[in-house]
Design a protein around this motif. Sequence first.
Motif, PDB file in Angstrom:
ATOM      1  N   LYS B 133       0.775  -1.308   0.076  1.00  0.00           N
ATOM      2  CA  LYS B 133      -0.141   0.142  -0.094  1.00  0.00           C
ATOM      3  C   LYS B 133       0.739   1.255   0.060  1.00  0.00           C
ATOM      4  CE  LYS B 133      -3.742   2.402   0.449  1.00  0.00           C
ATOM      5  NZ  LYS B 133      -4.738   2.294  -0.670  1.00  0.00           N
ATOM      6  N   LYS B 134       1.811   1.238   0.896  1.00  0.00           N
ATOM      7  CA  LYS B 134       2.710   2.290   1.083  1.00  0.00           C
ATOM      8  C   LYS B 134       3.458   2.820  -0.197  1.00  0.00           C
ATOM      9  CE  LYS B 134       6.208   4.253   4.124  1.00  0.00           C
ATOM     10  NZ  LYS B 134       7.596   3.833   4.779  1.00  0.00           N
ATOM     11  N   GLU B 135       3.850   1.803  -1.255  1.00  0.00           N
ATOM     12  CA  GLU B 135       4.388   1.933  -2.376  1.00  0.00           C
ATOM     13  C   GLU B 135       3.370   2.196  -3.478  1.00  0.00           C
ATOM     14  OE1 GLU B 135       7.476  -0.976  -2.880  1.00  0.00           O
ATOM     15  OE2 GLU B 135       8.270  -0.801  -0.763  1.00  0.00           O
ATOM     16  N   GLY B 136       2.007   2.329  -3.286  1.00  0.00           N
ATOM     17  CA  GLY B 136       1.256   2.605  -4.320  1.00  0.00           C
ATOM     18  C   GLY B 136       0.707   1.606  -5.140  1.00  0.00           C
ATOM     19  N   ILE B 137       1.176   0.372  -4.487  1.00  0.00           N
ATOM     20  CA  ILE B 137       0.644  -0.800  -5.237  1.00  0.00           C
ATOM     21  C   ILE B 137      -0.951  -0.966  -5.137  1.00  0.00           C
ATOM     22  CG2 ILE B 137       0.769  -3.248  -5.277  1.00  0.00           C
ATOM     23  CD1 ILE B 137       3.881  -2.801  -4.467  1.00  0.00           C
ATOM     24  N   THR B 138      -1.977  -1.230  -6.251  1.00  0.00           N
ATOM     25  CA  THR B 138      -3.237  -1.473  -5.841  1.00  0.00           C
ATOM     26  C   THR B 138      -3.819  -2.923  -5.870  1.00  0.00           C
ATOM     27  OG1 THR B 138      -3.556  -1.287  -8.370  1.00  0.00           O
ATOM     28  CG2 THR B 138      -3.593   0.863  -7.105  1.00  0.00           C
ATOM     29  N   ASN B 139      -3.097  -3.724  -6.473  1.00  0.00           N
ATOM     30  CA  ASN B 139      -3.452  -5.255  -6.632  1.00  0.00           C
ATOM     31  C   ASN B 139      -2.298  -6.112  -6.146  1.00  0.00           C
ATOM     32  OD1 ASN B 139      -4.914  -3.607  -8.652  1.00  0.00           O
ATOM     33  ND2 ASN B 139      -5.753  -5.598  -9.051  1.00  0.00           N
ATOM     34  N   ILE B 140      -2.873  -7.111  -5.538  1.00  0.00           N
ATOM     35  CA  ILE B 140      -1.666  -8.171  -5.009  1.00  0.00           C
ATOM     36  C   ILE B 140      -2.232  -9.545  -5.402  1.00  0.00           C
ATOM     37  CG2 ILE B 140      -0.349  -6.920  -3.261  1.00  0.00           C
ATOM     38  CD1 ILE B 140      -2.295  -8.277  -1.054  1.00  0.00           C
ATOM     39  N   THR B 141      -1.369 -10.370  -5.784  1.00  0.00           N
ATOM     40  CA  THR B 141      -1.414 -11.921  -5.763  1.00  0.00           C
ATOM     41  C   THR B 141      -1.042 -12.683  -4.777  1.00  0.00           C
ATOM     42  OG1 THR B 141       0.105 -12.586  -7.044  1.00  0.00           O
ATOM     43  CG2 THR B 141      -1.658 -11.460  -8.161  1.00  0.00           C
ATOM     44  N   THR B 142      -1.550 -13.954  -4.668  1.00  0.00           N
ATOM     45  CA  THR B 142      -0.700 -15.233  -3.351  1.00  0.00           C
ATOM     46  C   THR B 142      -1.355 -16.316  -3.802  1.00  0.00           C
ATOM     47  OG1 THR B 142       0.182 -15.330  -1.651  1.00  0.00           O
ATOM     48  CG2 THR B 142      -2.195 -15.163  -1.770  1.00  0.00           C
ATOM     49  N   GLU B 143      -0.553 -17.149  -3.296  1.00  0.00           N
ATOM     50  CA  GLU B 143      -1.072 -18.770  -3.392  1.00  0.00           C
ATOM     51  C   GLU B 143      -1.434 -19.034  -1.785  1.00  0.00           C
ATOM     52  OE1 GLU B 143       2.030 -18.214  -2.687  1.00  0.00           O
ATOM     53  OE2 GLU B 143       1.885 -18.928  -0.847  1.00  0.00           O
ATOM     54  N   THR B 144      -2.209 -20.132  -1.906  1.00  0.00           N
ATOM     55  CA  THR B 144      -2.351 -20.658  -0.369  1.00  0.00           C
ATOM     56  C   THR B 144      -2.776 -22.104  -0.601  1.00  0.00           C
ATOM     57  OG1 THR B 144      -3.501 -20.146   1.928  1.00  0.00           O
ATOM     58  CG2 THR B 144      -5.066 -20.120  -0.238  1.00  0.00           C
ATOM     59  N   GLY B 145      -2.213 -22.708   0.301  1.00  0.00           N
ATOM     60  CA  GLY B 145      -2.456 -24.519   0.508  1.00  0.00           C
ATOM     61  C   GLY B 145      -3.577 -24.825   1.219  1.00  0.00           C
ATOM     62  N   ALA B 146      -3.504 -24.770   2.827  1.00  0.00           N
ATOM     63  CA  ALA B 146      -4.680 -25.214   3.531  1.00  0.00           C
ATOM     64  C   ALA B 146      -5.579 -23.801   3.584  1.00  0.00           C
ATOM     65  CB  ALA B 146      -4.339 -25.409   4.853  1.00  0.00           C
ATOM     66  N   GLY B 147      -5.275 -22.770   3.273  1.00  0.00           N
ATOM     67  CA  GLY B 147      -6.032 -21.578   3.118  1.00  0.00           C
ATOM     68  C   GLY B 147      -5.648 -20.716   4.380  1.00  0.00           C
ATOM     69  N   GLN B 148      -4.662 -21.087   5.227  1.00  0.00           N
ATOM     70  CA  GLN B 148      -4.500 -20.230   6.450  1.00  0.00           C
ATOM     71  C   GLN B 148      -3.828 -18.842   5.805  1.00  0.00           C
ATOM     72  OE1 GLN B 148      -5.129 -21.027   9.537  1.00  0.00           O
ATOM     73  NE2 GLN B 148      -4.940 -22.704  10.090  1.00  0.00           N
ATOM     74  N   TRP B 149      -2.874 -19.098   5.167  1.00  0.00           N
ATOM     75  CA  TRP B 149      -2.202 -17.657   4.565  1.00  0.00           C
ATOM     76  C   TRP B 149      -3.132 -16.798   3.761  1.00  0.00           C
ATOM     77  CZ3 TRP B 149       1.016 -14.052   4.870  1.00  0.00           C
ATOM     78  CH2 TRP B 149       1.492 -13.191   3.714  1.00  0.00           C
ATOM     79  N   GLY B 150      -3.987 -17.662   2.887  1.00  0.00           N
ATOM     80  CA  GLY B 150      -4.861 -16.836   2.026  1.00  0.00           C
ATOM     81  C   GLY B 150      -6.116 -16.117   2.859  1.00  0.00           C
ATOM     82  N   ALA B 151      -6.447 -16.752   4.114  1.00  0.00           N
ATOM     83  CA  ALA B 151      -7.272 -16.042   4.755  1.00  0.00           C
ATOM     84  C   ALA B 151      -6.718 -14.877   5.553  1.00  0.00           C
ATOM     85  CB  ALA B 151      -7.919 -17.100   5.932  1.00  0.00           C
ATOM     86  N   ALA B 152      -5.532 -14.894   5.987  1.00  0.00           N
ATOM     87  CA  ALA B 152      -4.845 -13.831   6.771  1.00  0.00           C
ATOM     88  C   ALA B 152      -4.882 -12.648   5.800  1.00  0.00           C
ATOM     89  CB  ALA B 152      -3.545 -14.562   7.207  1.00  0.00           C
ATOM     90  N   LEU B 153      -4.198 -12.798   4.778  1.00  0.00           N
ATOM     91  CA  LEU B 153      -3.943 -11.841   3.592  1.00  0.00           C
ATOM     92  C   LEU B 153      -5.116 -11.351   3.203  1.00  0.00           C
ATOM     93  CD1 LEU B 153      -1.575 -10.533   2.190  1.00  0.00           C
ATOM     94  CD2 LEU B 153      -2.012 -12.056   0.141  1.00  0.00           C
ATOM     95  N   SER B 154      -6.226 -12.209   2.943  1.00  0.00           N
ATOM     96  CA  SER B 154      -7.545 -11.608   2.747  1.00  0.00           C
ATOM     97  C   SER B 154      -8.042 -10.220   3.582  1.00  0.00           C
ATOM     98  CB  SER B 154      -8.472 -12.531   2.679  1.00  0.00           C
ATOM     99  OG  SER B 154      -8.367 -13.306   1.479  1.00  0.00           O
ATOM    100  N   TYR B 155      -7.734 -10.583   5.068  1.00  0.00           N
ATOM    101  CA  TYR B 155      -8.106  -9.467   5.775  1.00  0.00           C
ATOM    102  C   TYR B 155      -7.182  -8.441   5.780  1.00  0.00           C
ATOM    103  CZ  TYR B 155      -7.899  -7.168  10.308  1.00  0.00           C
ATOM    104  OH  TYR B 155      -7.878  -6.074  11.184  1.00  0.00           O
ATOM    105  N   ALA B 156      -5.889  -8.664   5.656  1.00  0.00           N
ATOM    106  CA  ALA B 156      -4.747  -7.639   5.420  1.00  0.00           C
ATOM    107  C   ALA B 156      -4.968  -6.790   4.284  1.00  0.00           C
ATOM    108  CB  ALA B 156      -3.406  -8.155   5.366  1.00  0.00           C
ATOM    109  N   ALA B 157      -5.378  -7.370   3.115  1.00  0.00           N
ATOM    110  CA  ALA B 157      -5.784  -6.706   1.877  1.00  0.00           C
ATOM    111  C   ALA B 157      -6.840  -5.668   2.216  1.00  0.00           C
ATOM    112  CB  ALA B 157      -5.767  -7.529   0.768  1.00  0.00           C
ATOM    113  N   LYS B 158      -7.908  -6.166   2.668  1.00  0.00           N
ATOM    114  CA  LYS B 158      -9.036  -5.434   2.769  1.00  0.00           C
ATOM    115  C   LYS B 158      -8.569  -4.284   3.629  1.00  0.00           C
ATOM    116  CE  LYS B 158     -13.200  -5.556   2.058  1.00  0.00           C
ATOM    117  NZ  LYS B 158     -13.612  -4.558   0.945  1.00  0.00           N
ATOM    118  N   THR B 159      -8.134  -4.461   4.817  1.00  0.00           N
ATOM    119  CA  THR B 159      -7.641  -3.326   5.756  1.00  0.00           C
ATOM    120  C   THR B 159      -6.648  -2.106   4.916  1.00  0.00           C
ATOM    121  OG1 THR B 159      -7.480  -4.876   7.646  1.00  0.00           O
ATOM    122  CG2 THR B 159      -6.413  -2.856   7.850  1.00  0.00           C
ATOM    123  N   PHE B 160      -6.014  -2.640   4.071  1.00  0.00           N
ATOM    124  CA  PHE B 160      -5.205  -1.653   3.544  1.00  0.00           C
ATOM    125  C   PHE B 160      -5.961  -1.289   1.942  1.00  0.00           C
ATOM    126  CE2 PHE B 160      -2.018  -3.177   6.551  1.00  0.00           C
ATOM    127  CZ  PHE B 160      -1.679  -2.055   6.995  1.00  0.00           C
TER     128      PHE B 160
END
Lengths: 461, 461
Positions: B133-160
């Motif tokens: 966010k700080k660097e002006g990036i608007t979109n991010i991508t990622t992978e997730t296995g069991a979904g723990q990382w994806g779930a966490a990043l989803s909240y983080a992305a929404k927050t920023f």
Amino acid sequence: MSNQDYNKMGTKKFLLQEKDIPMAWYNIAAEMKNKPLPMLNPATKKPIKEEDLYPIFAKALAHQELNQTDTWIEIPEEVRDLYKVWRPTPLVRAFGLEKALDTPAHIYFKNESVSPLGSHKLNSALAQAYYCKKEGITNITTETGAGQWGAALSYAAKTFGLELAVYMVKVSYHQKPYRRSIMQTFGAQVIASPSMSTKAGRKILTDHPTYQGSLGTAISEAVELALSTPNCRYTLGSVLNHVALHQTVIGLEAEKQMEMAGEYPDVLIACFGGGSNFSGLCFPFIRHKISGEHNLRVVAAEPASCPKLTRGEFQYDYGDEAGLTPMIPMFTLGHSFEPAHIHAGGLRYHGAGSIVSQLRKDGLMDAVDIPQLESFGAATLFAQTEGIIPAPESAHAIAAAIREAKQAKEEGRSRVILFNLSGHGLIDMTAYEQYLAGDLSNYNLSDAELKKNLDELEQII
Amino acid sequence: MSNQDYNKMGTKKFLLQEKDIPMAWYNIAAEMKNKPLPMLNPATKKPIKEEDLYPIFAKALAHQELNQTDTWIEIPEEVRDLYKVWRPTPLVRAFGLEKALDTPAHIYFKNESVSPLGSHKLNSALAQAYYCKKEGITNITTETGAGQWGAALSYAAKTFGLELAVYMVKVSYHQKPYRRSIMQTFGAQVIASPSMSTKAGRKILTDHPTYQGSLGTAISEAVELALSTPNCRYTLGSVLNHVALHQTVIGLEAEKQMEMAGEYPDVLIACFGGGSNFSGLCFPFIRHKISGEHNLRVVAAEPASCPKLTRGEFQYDYGDEAGLTPMIPMFTLGHSFEPAHIHAGGLRYHGAGSIVSQLRKDGLMDAVDIPQLESFGAATLFAQTEGIIPAPESAHAIAAAIREAKQAKEEGRSRVILFNLSGHGLIDMTAYEQYLAGDLSNYNLSDAELKKNLDELEQII
């Protein structure tokens, strides 16, 4: 103190230490000016005596149920030690939600979702299992709606070495298979209700073969099994006075934490099914109303599909569908009321407990009813701003809190709102999936349906 | 200090306050005597420079990735404020588990499962989203296995306020639909991998139409999408140095909490997939080994189906299946290794990060491999004694801790064990259901299969 001041302080959670876990539960019945009417023995229609309850409940719990004299009841050391698994729970200032609502209101929530079983239910489950064990009882039964209570009791039963049979409302048994598996992981036996294992279940299945169950029916089955099994007692996760008593640790902790925050709530909100999380948060604060020390508003948030406090009648009614329990003086929709299949399974109950009903009669509390779609809209906003996906039950409290915060904005003045986040919704994601897909309905109770149920109720009593 | 003394003290959890959340992350690379070998540019085979990483990662993260000079890296205030949603997390003395094992060992666990998203992953998700966010990036991508990382990043992305696309390993997408719904509730787009949306996915689907996916494949897809989307960067939940860096808040808190407990661990244990929770707990303690202050044993617990640290080879290898990432010096089973479909989806990764691999080479840590059935047996015992149903990944750490505790009993002497409970398993109940029904297998990697993969690996490099 403004938001900005708080941010400068860098404080979001108000945290207590283990030593701050209350030493005693608060028994509001001892301080009520108008005592709740007595429960009646269904056979004699005379007020229930403690001994009448011994076949159903552990003696200590029967005693607590009728205790209207002791204001403070000491928490046994063993129970208090087990509370340390997750208590004290945080009080949280919901800065994210406030910002999203652009409201001058200060919103706090007591976060009971941090329990390892995901809800406040463990507060009473551990106490009930402890007293059963202490009295040499070997087997216990219970009912569960969404499965929050059943999950909590399964852990409590395992901890005290008790065998447990759980009647789980059939619609939840299928909607929420993960909660069923949680109970089984803790070694409990889980039966979909109505079942063929009891007379009450068989009767309902014969009359209504496709009936998807209700808490009232599941209670009938669990009570019947307890009465017909040697050395077995029934346990309940809500409605009754001793359950409300155990839950007061929530409000007693929150009281200290609001002091740490330097504020006192103008409005207190909790969702309402049978009353356990509501009583837990609110009774210790209503005590300040009774004493005249504070004049806060206390609001029960119930589903518009099952609105006993907002639209029900104050009557003697049974706690269960089959009429096996004592008759309870309650705001009720009738014990044969069939609630719609909303996802907030824990709120699908026809009546309110005797203490809450008396408080409502005496004007010491209010109630609002929340349509299902409003509750999920509120839940999604809360998740996106506070990071916690709430239980569909708790979502009703959040929706009511958002109404208050919006009103504060309209009026252009602050107000301090405290609600109880009774549990998280990580095991209720099917509901969220349906909500996001636009597949959910409100199921608000119609006037015609309400009248039909209340007419039947008057014929019964 | 004996169990009994602790019980007398009545302390089970060791709790910090928000002010005790670390101010800086610990960068072990700055203190390692033998630095990890450099990552190589896959085109030139020359050591990666910071600028080479800019198309993939936010610049600040690229800088952290290669930073071998600064021992402490300040946590931005915004990130630290968001850590307050759930941090600091408790350190817990597992009295219940100790009693069930009748062991003289003292067992502690750091409880990262109290995060609202259910795992430690939020520690890095918030940091990565913040820098993007700080660097002006608007979109991010990622992978997730069991979904723990994806779930966490989803909240983080929404927050920023970032748009997020998550490639979820296909087997998990179907095994764990609740985690998918969690990500969608936070507004993320979730795609089952392999998918038809990328060249890498289409190639795999063409060659292996029924392939159920792996982290390696999902990473290929997420990197490809990031490289082909304007103003978009890729984020990763494990393996890389900057992810390990962010996770060190776990060990830094645990260090203080062990001091509160008046003990120092003899053995430190964490489950191992790509290394994020392992690094988080262990790096701050390995620092005491590097300085010579303490000589504890540090153990990575990996699944017997995917044993790169116990049975893999130290080689340069790709981080993903398609070979799009830099070449990393790692203990690996080969980037085309197809891990068995164990339920611990987060541990199904072929390699270990460069720092961990160097530490392993230098004898600063050990590894054990745990069969799937042993992990679920340990998980069930832990649930029944401590009340928390662990994530299948974390269950590997519990199993290793139980081995240690049993050995202590055999030897008749105490030892202090500390493991990381990286997450809860409330969204993995399908796995427990299958375990209780006797439907799970071990899937231990056979010697023949191992040899086949390592032979292929040597041909590649």
